[in-house]
Design an enzyme around this catalytic site. Structure first.
Site, PDB file in Angstrom:
ATOM      1  N   TYR A  27     -13.916   2.483   8.430  1.00  0.00           N
ATOM      2  CA  TYR A  27     -12.456   2.540   8.310  1.00  0.00           C
ATOM      3  C   TYR A  27     -11.848   3.244   9.523  1.00  0.00           C
ATOM      4  O   TYR A  27     -10.864   2.771  10.108  1.00  0.00           O
ATOM      5  CB  TYR A  27     -12.088   3.259   7.016  1.00  0.00           C
ATOM      6  N   GLU A  49      -1.356   3.851  -0.600  1.00  0.00           N
ATOM      7  CA  GLU A  49      -1.061   5.263  -0.308  1.00  0.00           C
ATOM      8  C   GLU A  49      -0.461   5.935  -1.529  1.00  0.00           C
ATOM      9  O   GLU A  49      -0.741   7.111  -1.814  1.00  0.00           O
ATOM     10  CB  GLU A  49      -0.121   5.385   0.901  1.00  0.00           C
ATOM     11  N   TRP A  57      -8.783   9.697  -0.369  1.00  0.00           N
ATOM     12  CA  TRP A  57      -8.627   8.333   0.132  1.00  0.00           C
ATOM     13  C   TRP A  57      -9.893   7.507  -0.082  1.00  0.00           C
ATOM     14  O   TRP A  57      -9.819   6.298  -0.301  1.00  0.00           O
ATOM     15  CB  TRP A  57      -8.239   8.347   1.606  1.00  0.00           C
TER      16      TRP A  57
END
Length: 200
Positions: A27, A49, A57
């Site tokens: 990522y 988000e 995350w």
């Protein structure tokens, strides 16, 4: 340097968080900080988000494909047509975060955006990208802010449009992830390349 870029298994320097798991390495190297355009693509990032709020995350990243399946690849027009039956389906889907408030906000936000001209969300979000020259490259993790004046203004603008579950911190995470800012550390191998050469 404490909190500075760290050498990965390949010897190249990266932001420390980008080395904590293999998922993060990919990522960090391939997505985070690279410019994202398109209303549906930005809607997806906004939604994810918001779902991340209060969580790590990595929890969202590892469920992203499940989120995409559950929300029709985050096509705004499709999600805007979701019914109460779809909401109940989502609340029962173990592949996503089954938070009623976040699910309801996602559906409500899609309905708000579905009536807007194509490209309007993209233009609105990117209008809050700061001048790269005004932002020195962060040398350590401590130099990376969690909120900025621009993210506060962006969150306010999105709320004025009728969008929910978007605060200044979530807005800044969106700005980082979508390349509006380049918060890769100064010595990180990805810096500059991530945002299409917008290094400062």
């Amino acid at each position: 340097m404490i909190g500075g870029a760290v050498a990965g298994p390949d010897g190249r320097l990266r932001c420390p968080w980008g080395l904590s798991t293999e998922d993060y390495v990919r990522y960090h190297d391939e997505e985070w900080g690279r410019a994202v355009h398109g209303d549906d693509a930005l809607f997806e990032r906004l939604c994810l988000e918001a779902f991340q709020s209060g969580l790590s995350w990595i929890t969202i990243l590892r469920r992203r494909e499940s989120f995409r399946r559950a929300f029709g690849d985050f096509e705004i027009a499709a999600v805007a047509r979701y019914t109460d039956a779809d909401k109940e389906r989502l609340l029962a889907d173990e592949g996503i975060i089954r938070n009623r408030a976040k699910i309801e906000a996602t559906l409500a936000n899609a309905r708000v955006l579905a009536g807007r001209p194509a490209g309007e969300l993209d233009a609105l979000i990117w209008s809050y990208a700061p001048d790269p020259a005004s932002r020195p490259a962060p040398r350590t993790v401590a130099d990376v802010p969690a909120v900025t004046d621009e993210s506060t203004a962006l969150a306010k603008a999105l709320k004025k449009q009728g969008l929910r579950f978007i605060g200044p911190t979530t807005a800044y995470a969106l700005m980082q992830a979508c390349g509006l800012v380049d918060d890769h550390l100064a010595d990180c191998v990805v810096r500059g390349a991530a945002s299409g050469g917008r290094a400062s």
